[in-house]
Design a protein around this motif. Structure first.
Motif, short mmCIF file in Angstrom:
data_model
loop_
_atom_site.label_atom_id
_atom_site.label_comp_id
_atom_site.label_asym_id
_atom_site.label_seq_id
_atom_site.Cartn_x
_atom_site.Cartn_y
_atom_site.Cartn_z
N LEU A 217 0.83 -1.21 0.00
CA LEU A 217 0.00 0.00 0.00
C LEU A 217 0.86 1.26 0.00
O LEU A 217 0.58 2.21 -0.73
CB LEU A 217 -0.94 0.00 1.22
N VAL A 218 1.92 1.26 0.83
CA VAL A 218 2.82 2.43 0.89
C VAL A 218 3.46 2.64 -0.49
O VAL A 218 3.53 3.76 -1.02
CB VAL A 218 3.90 2.24 1.97
N LEU A 219 3.88 1.53 -1.08
CA LEU A 219 4.51 1.60 -2.39
C LEU A 219 3.54 2.13 -3.44
O LEU A 219 3.88 3.01 -4.25
CB LEU A 219 4.98 0.19 -2.77
N ALA A 220 2.30 1.62 -3.40
CA ALA A 220 1.28 2.08 -4.35
C ALA A 220 1.06 3.58 -4.18
O ALA A 220 0.97 4.32 -5.17
CB ALA A 220 -0.01 1.32 -4.13
N ALA A 221 1.04 4.04 -2.92
CA ALA A 221 0.87 5.48 -2.67
C ALA A 221 2.01 6.26 -3.31
O ALA A 221 1.79 7.31 -3.92
CB ALA A 221 0.81 5.73 -1.17
N GLY A 222 3.23 5.73 -3.17
CA GLY A 222 4.40 6.39 -3.78
C GLY A 222 4.23 6.52 -5.29
O GLY A 222 4.47 7.58 -5.87
N PHE A 223 3.81 5.43 -5.93
CA PHE A 223 3.60 5.46 -7.38
C PHE A 223 2.51 6.45 -7.77
O PHE A 223 2.66 7.24 -8.70
CB PHE A 223 3.21 4.06 -7.89
N ILE A 224 1.40 6.41 -7.00
CA ILE A 224 0.26 7.27 -7.35
C ILE A 224 0.65 8.74 -7.24
O ILE A 224 0.38 9.54 -8.13
CB ILE A 224 -0.96 6.92 -6.46
N VAL A 225 1.33 9.10 -6.12
CA VAL A 225 1.77 10.49 -5.95
C VAL A 225 2.67 10.90 -7.11
O VAL A 225 2.48 11.95 -7.73
CB VAL A 225 2.51 10.67 -4.59
N HIS A 226 3.64 10.05 -7.44
CA HIS A 226 4.60 10.37 -8.49
C HIS A 226 3.89 10.56 -9.83
O HIS A 226 4.18 11.50 -10.57
CB HIS A 226 5.64 9.25 -8.58
N ILE A 227 2.95 9.68 -10.14
CA ILE A 227 2.27 9.73 -11.45
C ILE A 227 1.31 10.91 -11.53
O ILE A 227 1.29 11.64 -12.53
CB ILE A 227 1.54 8.39 -11.73
N ILE A 228 0.54 11.14 -10.45
CA ILE A 228 -0.41 12.25 -10.47
C ILE A 228 0.32 13.59 -10.56
O ILE A 228 0.00 14.44 -11.39
CB ILE A 228 -1.35 12.22 -9.23
N TYR A 229 1.36 13.75 -9.74
CA TYR A 229 2.12 15.00 -9.79
C TYR A 229 2.76 15.18 -11.16
O TYR A 229 2.81 16.28 -11.69
CB TYR A 229 3.17 15.05 -8.67
N ALA A 230 3.28 14.10 -11.74
CA ALA A 230 3.92 14.20 -13.05
C ALA A 230 2.92 14.69 -14.09
O ALA A 230 3.24 15.56 -14.91
CB ALA A 230 4.49 12.85 -13.47
N THR A 231 1.70 14.16 -14.02
CA THR A 231 0.69 14.56 -14.99
C THR A 231 0.30 16.02 -14.81
O THR A 231 0.24 16.78 -15.78
CB THR A 231 -0.55 13.64 -14.86
N VAL A 232 0.07 16.41 -13.55
CA VAL A 232 -0.32 17.80 -13.27
C VAL A 232 0.79 18.75 -13.72
O VAL A 232 0.54 19.74 -14.42
CB VAL A 232 -0.62 17.99 -11.76
N LEU A 233 2.04 18.43 -13.35
CA LEU A 233 3.16 19.31 -13.69
C LEU A 233 3.32 19.42 -15.21
O LEU A 233 3.53 20.51 -15.74
CB LEU A 233 4.46 18.77 -13.08
N THR A 234 3.18 18.28 -15.92
CA THR A 234 3.35 18.31 -17.36
C THR A 234 2.27 19.17 -18.01
O THR A 234 2.57 19.99 -18.90
CB THR A 234 3.31 16.88 -17.92
N LEU A 235 1.02 19.02 -17.54
CA LEU A 235 -0.06 19.82 -18.12
C LEU A 235 0.15 21.31 -17.83
O LEU A 235 -0.03 22.15 -18.71
CB LEU A 235 -1.42 19.36 -17.56
N GLN A 236 0.55 21.63 -16.59
CA GLN A 236 0.80 23.04 -16.25
C GLN A 236 1.93 23.61 -17.10
O GLN A 236 1.87 24.75 -17.54
CB GLN A 236 1.19 23.15 -14.77
N ASN A 237 2.96 22.82 -17.31
CA ASN A 237 4.11 23.30 -18.07
C ASN A 237 3.76 23.52 -19.54
O ASN A 237 4.27 24.44 -20.17
CB ASN A 237 5.28 22.34 -17.93
N ARG A 238 2.91 22.66 -20.07
CA ARG A 238 2.48 22.86 -21.46
C ARG A 238 1.71 24.17 -21.58
O ARG A 238 1.86 24.89 -22.56
CB ARG A 238 1.59 21.70 -21.91
#
Lengths: 222, 251
Positions: free
Chosen positions: A61-82
Motif C-alpha cells: 500500500l505504501v509503495l502504491a501510494a508512492g507510485f500514485i503520488v509520483h504519477i499524479i504530480y507528473a501529470t499535473v506538472l506536465t499539463l501546467q508546463n504545457r
C-alpha cells in the motif's frame, strides 16, 4: 502544508521525494531478484515471505501510494508546463543542447508505467492479489512464473526495453531529485550527475541480469 | 576576413497582441559581416520605411549587452547562435552568404507578444517588486570591509547579479519556467549578509509571484543555463529550492 500543492517548488519537492522513494524500492526489488542467480529455492522463500502477510500488504500500500503520488504530480506538472509554454511554437525547433532524457521524462515515465501494468498482471495479480482474495490458482512460488516467462524471447525483449526506458528516466531523475531538495552547488552538480549515471546503470544491470540469465543459462541448468 | 553577404531574413510579423502572426521573408544585399545583428535589422527597417512599408518592431536599448532589453529567437537559439552574448552583441560574421535567418519573438505564455518581435516582459518586473530588494536604513557610508564577506560568496553573488533579466531562460525552456531568473535574483542577495535578513520572506514572495504569473515548473533540463547570455548557473536554482524549502519548514 497546502504549499505542497499550490507552489511550484512544493510540487517539485513531492515529485523528488516520491521519486527517491521509488528508487529505494527499485534497489530493494533488484536485490531480491538477484537471489535467483544464486538459488531458486531462496527466491521462492522470499516470494512466500512477501505473500498475503500484513507487513507485505502494508508495504504494498505504501509503495502504491508512492507510485500514485509520483504519477499524479507528473501529470499535473506536465499539463501546467504545457500551458506555461503557450500555444505558439517556434518555427525553427529549439536547438539548445539539453539532455534528451531530461526533456522526455513524462514519455519515459509513461513507458515505464505501461510496462508496470504488464508486470503487475504477470506477477502481482497472479501471486499476492489472488492469494488475498482467495481466487483460484494463486501462485506462491515466484519461480513458477519467472522461469517460463523468460524462456520466451518476446518477453525478454519487452522487459529489457522497459529497463532501458527506466535507465534514461533515472539518469535525469536521480540528480534532478537531489537538485530539487536543494542539495547542489558548483562542486556537487558534477558529482551528482555522474552518480546518477552510476545508479541508473547499476539498477539496469541488476534487473537485466535476470531475464538474460534465465533465457540463456537457467534452462541449461534445469 | 569580414566580407559583404547577401541574406534572407524570415521575420515574425504580428500587428498586435490579439492579431494572428505570420512570417515574412525579406532579402538584403551587401550586408557587412562586421555589422551587428541589430544594425542589419536597422538597415532592413530603413529599406522598409523608404518603400513605404511598416518597419519591424523589436526591443533594444544599450546595445552593449548590459541592459537586457534585446531579445529575438534567431535560428533556434535565444540571442542567436553565438555563445554568451546578447542579440545586440551578435555579429553578422556568424552567418554566411545566401543564408536564410529565421527571427522569432520569445514564445512563452508569460511573455505575450506586443507587436512583431517585441514581447511584454513586465512579469519579471512584478517578480522583482515582490521581493527582489533589500529594505535597509542606509545611514552614512560604512567603512570598507566593516561587514566581512568571504571571497567565494562575494564572487557567487556577483555571478548571480550578472543576470540582466532578458528572459532568454524562459524563452528556451520547454516548461516556460522562470526559475533561472528568480534563482539568480534570490541568490545575489541571499549570499550576502545584507540580504540574509529578508531572505526567507524574499524567497517565498518571489516564488509565489512567479507561480501566480503562470510561469511553468522547472524540471532541471538545464537548457536555460546553456542559452543564458550571462552564464547564470543552474546551481542557483538549487539554492533557491533550498532557500524556499527552509523558509517554508520554518513557518
Amino acid at each position: 502544508m497546502s504549499w505542497l500543492i499550490s507552489s511550484s517548488i512544493g510540487r517539485k519537492l513531492m515529485m523528488s521525494i516520491s521519486g527517491l522513494f521509488l528508487i529505494l524500492f527499485l534497489i530493494f526489488h533488484m536485490s531480491m531478484n538477484l537471489v535467483m542467480v544464486f538459488s531458486m529455492e531462496a527466491y521462492d522463500m522470499i516470494c512466500e515471505f512477501l505473500g498475503a502477510n500484513w507487513y507485505a500488504i502494508v508495504g504494498t500500500l505504501v509503495l502504491a501510494a508512492g507510485f500514485i503520488v509520483h504519477i499524479i504530480y507528473a501529470t499535473v506538472l506536465t499539463l501546467q508546463n504545457r500551458k506555461a509554454r503557450g500555444g505558439n511554437h517556434y518555427a525553427v525547433a529549439n536547438k539548445t543542447s539539453a539532455e534528451w532524457s531530461s526533456k522526455n521524462m513524462y514519455v519515459l515515465g509513461l513507458a515505464v508505467f505501461l510496462f508496470l501494468c504488464l508486470h503487475m498482471y504477470q506477477f502481482w495479480f497472479q501471486m499476492q492479489f489472488k492469494e488475498l482474495l482467495h481466487i483460484e490458482g494463486a501462485v506462491v512460488q515466484g519461480s513458477a512464473i519467472v522461469v517460463p516467462l523468460f524462456q520466451q524471447p518476446l518477453f525478454v525483449a519487452i522487459y529489457l526495453l522497459a529497463f532501458a526506458a527506466l535507465w534514461f528516466h533515472l539518469t535525469h531523475g536521480f540528480w534532478s531529485a537531489l537538485h530539487t531538495v536543494g542539495w547542489n552547488n558548483t562542486v556537487w552538480i558534477g558529482r551528482l550527475k555522474t552518480l546518477s549515471y552510476i545508479v541508473a546503470t547499476l539498477i539496469f544491470i541488476g534487473f537485466a541480469i535476470i531475464p538474460i540469465y534465465i533465457y540463456f543459462c537457467y534452462s541449461a541448468v534445469a | 576576413m569580414d566580407k559583404n553577404i547577401n541574406i534572407k531574413v524570415k521575420i515574425w510579423r504580428q500587428r498586435g497582441p490579439k492579431e494572428k502572426g505570420f512570417f515574412e521573408t525579406y532579402s538584403l544585399e551587401n550586408i557587412s559581416q562586421g555589422s551587428s545583428f541589430l544594425e542589419m535589422l536597422d538597415i532592413l527597417n530603413e529599406k522598409l520605411i523608404n518603400e513605404g512599408k511598416e518597419p519591424v518592431v523589436f526591443d533594444h536599448d544599450c546595445r552593449e549587452g548590459i541592459c537586457g532589453m534585446c531579445s529575438l529567437y534567431i535560428n533556434g537559439h535565444p540571442h542567436g547562435p553565438d555563445e554568451d552574448v546578447t542579440t545586440c552583441q551578435l555579429h553578422m560574421r556568424k552567418f554566411h552568404d545566401g543564408e536564410t535567418i529565421t527571427v522569432e519573438p520569445w514564445r512563452s505564455a508569460g511573455f505575450p507578444v506586443i507587436r512583431d518581435l517585441m514581447v511584454n516582459r513586465s512579469a519579471f518586473d512584478e517578480i522583482m517588486q515582490a521581493g527582489g530588494y533589500v529594505s535597509v536604513n542606509t545611514g552614512g557610508v560604512p567603512d570598507a570591509n566593516s561587514t566581512p564577506i568571504p571571497k567565494n560568496k562575494a564572487e557567487m553573488a556577483m555571478d548571480a547579479a550578472a543576470c540582466i533579466g532578458c528572459g532568454a531562460c524562459v524563452a528556451t525552456c520547454k516548461n516556460g519556467s522562470a526559475m533561472l531568473f528568480v534563482s539568480a535574483k534570490v541568490s545575489q542577495l541571499a549570499l550576502l549578509p545584507q540580504g540574509r535578513i529578508e531572505a526567507a520572506r524574499r524567497a517565498k514572495a518571489m516564488v509565489a509571484k512567479m507561480d501566480e504569473l503562470g510561469f511553468g515548473n522547472c524540471t532541471n533540463t538545464g537548457a536555460c543555463e546553456v542559452e543564458c547570455p550571462k552564464n547564470i548557473s543552474i546551481t542557483n536554482i538549487a539554492r533557491l529550492n533550498r532557500e524556499f524549502l527552509s523558509a517554508k519548514l520554518k513557518d
